[in-house]
Scaffold this active site. Structure first.
Site, PDB file in Angstrom:
ATOM      1  N   ARG A  34       2.942  -0.775   1.039  1.00 45.36           N
ATOM      2  CA  ARG A  34       2.996   0.601   1.543  1.00 45.36           C
ATOM      3  C   ARG A  34       4.417   1.143   1.592  1.00 45.36           C
ATOM      4  O   ARG A  34       4.636   2.329   1.323  1.00 45.36           O
ATOM      5  CB  ARG A  34       2.317   0.668   2.914  1.00 45.36           C
ATOM      6  CG  ARG A  34       0.806   0.594   2.792  1.00 45.36           C
ATOM      7  CD  ARG A  34       0.089   0.441   4.105  1.00 45.36           C
ATOM      8  NE  ARG A  34      -1.367   0.431   3.875  1.00 45.36           N
ATOM      9  CZ  ARG A  34      -2.273   0.147   4.792  1.00 45.36           C
ATOM     10  NH1 ARG A  34      -1.892  -0.179   6.014  1.00 45.36           N
ATOM     11  NH2 ARG A  34      -3.556   0.157   4.493  1.00 45.36           N
ATOM     12  N   TYR A  90      -3.879   5.139  -3.370  1.00 47.71           N
ATOM     13  CA  TYR A  90      -3.945   3.683  -3.256  1.00 47.71           C
ATOM     14  C   TYR A  90      -3.092   3.150  -2.107  1.00 47.71           C
ATOM     15  O   TYR A  90      -2.325   3.872  -1.495  1.00 47.71           O
ATOM     16  CB  TYR A  90      -3.630   2.984  -4.565  1.00 47.71           C
ATOM     17  CG  TYR A  90      -2.322   3.284  -5.271  1.00 47.71           C
ATOM     18  CD1 TYR A  90      -1.159   3.601  -4.608  1.00 47.71           C
ATOM     19  CD2 TYR A  90      -2.275   3.208  -6.662  1.00 47.71           C
ATOM     20  CE1 TYR A  90       0.015   3.834  -5.279  1.00 47.71           C
ATOM     21  CE2 TYR A  90      -1.095   3.436  -7.353  1.00 47.71           C
ATOM     22  CZ  TYR A  90       0.048   3.743  -6.653  1.00 47.71           C
ATOM     23  OH  TYR A  90       1.215   3.973  -7.321  1.00 47.71           O
ATOM     24  N   GLU A  91      -3.290   1.849  -1.847  1.00 48.61           N
ATOM     25  CA  GLU A  91      -2.661   1.148  -0.716  1.00 48.61           C
ATOM     26  C   GLU A  91      -2.998   1.792   0.626  1.00 48.61           C
ATOM     27  O   GLU A  91      -2.174   1.848   1.536  1.00 48.61           O
ATOM     28  CB  GLU A  91      -1.142   1.053  -0.892  1.00 48.61           C
ATOM     29  CG  GLU A  91      -0.691   0.452  -2.197  1.00 48.61           C
ATOM     30  CD  GLU A  91      -1.327  -0.895  -2.500  1.00 48.61           C
ATOM     31  OE1 GLU A  91      -1.829  -1.543  -1.563  1.00 48.61           O
ATOM     32  OE2 GLU A  91      -1.341  -1.294  -3.670  1.00 48.61           O
ATOM     33  N   GLY A  92      -4.220   2.270   0.751  1.00 47.83           N
ATOM     34  CA  GLY A  92      -4.640   2.974   1.956  1.00 47.83           C
ATOM     35  C   GLY A  92      -4.377   4.444   1.775  1.00 47.83           C
ATOM     36  O   GLY A  92      -3.229   4.882   1.673  1.00 47.83           O
TER      37      GLY A  92
END
Length: 566
Positions: A292, A435-437
């Site tokens: 993140r 992406y990545e949350g």
């Protein structure tokens, strides 16, 4: 004009002059020997040279040719494998890894600078090594000695690449729905069966092996996320045989064409358990949190690349006379002199420079959290990283997309034409918001998981630390008032109206996006003050207060409306 060129002096200025990294690192016994400004500057300059000479020239072909899938194998665009082999052999992936694992033991901040440059120059290529450090940290903290002996040095040096296999066709952000199964084998290993989608770099020819980290469910596991375990599956096992991991296709995407986004099928693939059964998410979050921060740096880098193109074009393109121009009648001025274009460019510059201050400080705080001898200082570093990382990931990836689109506007109709290269940044930047949350999940994480449970105590402590820093800068009154205003708003409006007994259960969820964006602007106010207090910072601090900060009042009004406040 199409190729991004790193400006190492700009990165070094923020790291060493604004954030005074040498002084910070000198307090950390494990990194004190790397605190010399000359060493830090040399690494940044060499990184800029590699990125500018090797990676930037490959970006256009990577977008146009893209990764190619055929019969389960993926061939990367021309020059990509050679660039990656040169990258890992030169030691770039190992910058911040421990020396005992084959790394160089350098500060995390240098890795942050490197990854910002890499993403600005060639986002598609950088997707491949982007997960390396997270995979390394995950195995270092959770894997058995046997697994570490096999994989850790290969990942630390970057000789082998890694993936993070979470998402399934029916389970996006809700990992509790994961169905991939792990069946125990007589030798203590497991057979994995299931399908994972959206796996960046799931198959390629950049490295000689790929280490897949996979979330799966044991036969007796309970439903939901607590029933997930983490497994490691190599593309090639220790005997050189290919594992039963099949790339069924790669996605045809809006952007990052050079990055193969794979559908992987695990067909009773032999796997080893990482950590304890049922603790897979705990192990995987080490990797996700590292990712993140790097995605936040993607946003900063992509915005800088778009700004570079737009700024260069604005200096060359001549159209009409600018208001107040001294040009003679009939002459045209460079559009960089027109206020509308200045506003676009100065706004993005403010986001880039303040984003760097926040991202590089976060990288420094990661090293402080790991190495500082004072427990209280380590706790403060952990608090900063916990609260600021979701803001970097969300706010700066959103601005990368918005700002790249604004930079395209500088080109007018030429921006919509591929030959100028600016439209690629718009397409590439959009995925970082997902992406990545997703950015919405980052906002929920910040407000509902990290602010409300302790009554905003951690947040208020961080804001107080910012105010204390600003007190030492008499010229930073506006920033001090900004931090105080947000602190008061959280205390007087957000907490009582979200936690009230009769408050709707979903009120905080409706509030989360505006809350994160408002906090981002407050952090930018602090960063702008630090920039303004450092000679040579340029126009970004003034541009922030003139063009960016007014959004704060809008976010407060939106939150008051959501809260039902007058």
């Amino acid at each position: 004009m199409n190729a991004y060129q790193p400006r190492p002096e700009s990165h070094a200025f923020i790291l060493m002059e604004v954030l005074r990294a040498p002084e910070v690192l000198a307090e950390l016994p494990a990194l004190a020997e790397h605190a010399e400004p000359a060493l830090l500057t040399q690494v940044i300059e060499e990184a800029g040279r590699f990125v500018g000479e090797v990676l930037s020239p490959l970006n256009r072909a990577g977008d146009e040719v893209g990764a190619q899938w055929k019969a389960g194998s993926v061939t990367m665009p021309p020059g990509f494998r050679d660039a990656y082999q040169a990258f890992w052999r030169a030691g770039w992936p190992s910058l911040a890894c421990a020396t005992e694992d084959g790394g160089q033991g350098l500060p995390t901040a240098l890795e942050a600078v490197l990854h910002e440059m890499l993403n600005a120059a060639n986002h598609g290529w950088t997707m491949a090594p982007g997960l390396l450090h997270g995979a390394y940290e995950c195995l270092k903290h959770h894997a058995s000695d046997e697994i570490k002996a096999r994989y850790l040095e290969k990942l630390a040096t970057g000789e082998w690449l890694a993936t993070m296999c979470l998402t399934e066709p029916h389970a996006g952000s809700d990992l509790g729905l994961v169905r991939t199964r792990a069946t125990p084998l007589p030798d203590g290993r497991f057979a994995l069966s299931g399908t994972k989608i959206f796996i960046s770099g799931g198959e390629h020819d950049l490295s000689d092996n790929i280490v897949h980290l996979v979330l799966a469910r044991l036969p007796d596991a309970p439903p939901g996320p607590r029933g997930l375990s983490l497994f490691v599956v190599p593309k090639f096992d220790e005997s050189g045989h290919r594992s039963a991991v099949h790339c069924e296709r790669i996605e045809d995407k809006m952007g990052i064409h050079a990055s193969p986004t794979c559908v992987l099928r695990f067909d009773e693939a032999t796997a080893s358990l990482v950590g304890e059964p049922g603790k897979g998410l705990n192990a995987m979050f080490v990797m996700m949190n590292a990712a993140r921060l790097l995605v936040g740096l993607q946003g900063i880098g992509l915005l800088d690349a778009a700004w570079q193109k737009a700024s260069a074009y604005a200096q060359e393109r001549r159209q009409m006379r600018a208001p107040g121009s001294a040009s003679r009648a009939g002459e045209a001025d460079a559009i960089a002199l027109h206020p509308a274009m200045q506003r676009i460019l100065l706004t993005q510059r403010a986001w880039i420079d303040t984003g760097r201050v926040l991202a590089y400080r976060t990288a420094l705080e990661l090293d402080i959290q790991k190495h500082h001898p004072d427990a209280a200082r380590r706790e403060a570093a952990a608090r900063w990283c916990s609260l600021v990382t979701p803001v970097l990931k969300s706010a700066w990836t959103e601005q990368a997309f918005i700002g790249a689109s604004a930079c395209l506007q500088v080109f007018g109709g030429h921006g919509y034409v591929r030959e100028w290269g600016i439209e690629q940044h718009v397409r590439d930047a959009r995925v970082a918001m997902i992406y990545e949350g997703t950015n919405e999940i980052q906002a929920i994480d910040l407000l509902i998981r990290k602010t409300l449970p302790d009554g905003a105590a951690a947040l208020q402590t961080l804001l107080a630390e910012l105010q204390a820093d600003l007190t030492a800068m008499p010229e930073a009154l506006a920033a001090h008032d900004a931090v105080q205003g947000f602190s008061d708003f959280v205390r007087s409006q957000v907490l009582p109206m979200v936690t009230a007994a009769d408050a709707p259960a979903d009120r905080a969820h409706w509030l989360a996006d505006d809350f994160l964006r408002a906090f981002a602007l407050v952090l930018m106010a602090w960063a702008s003050a630090r920039l303004a207090a450092t000679p040579g910072a340029g126009d970004a601090p003034a541009a922030f207060w003139r063009f960016v900060w007014p959004e704060f009042d809008l976010r407060l009004r939106l939150m008051r409306s959501t809260l039902g406040a007058p």
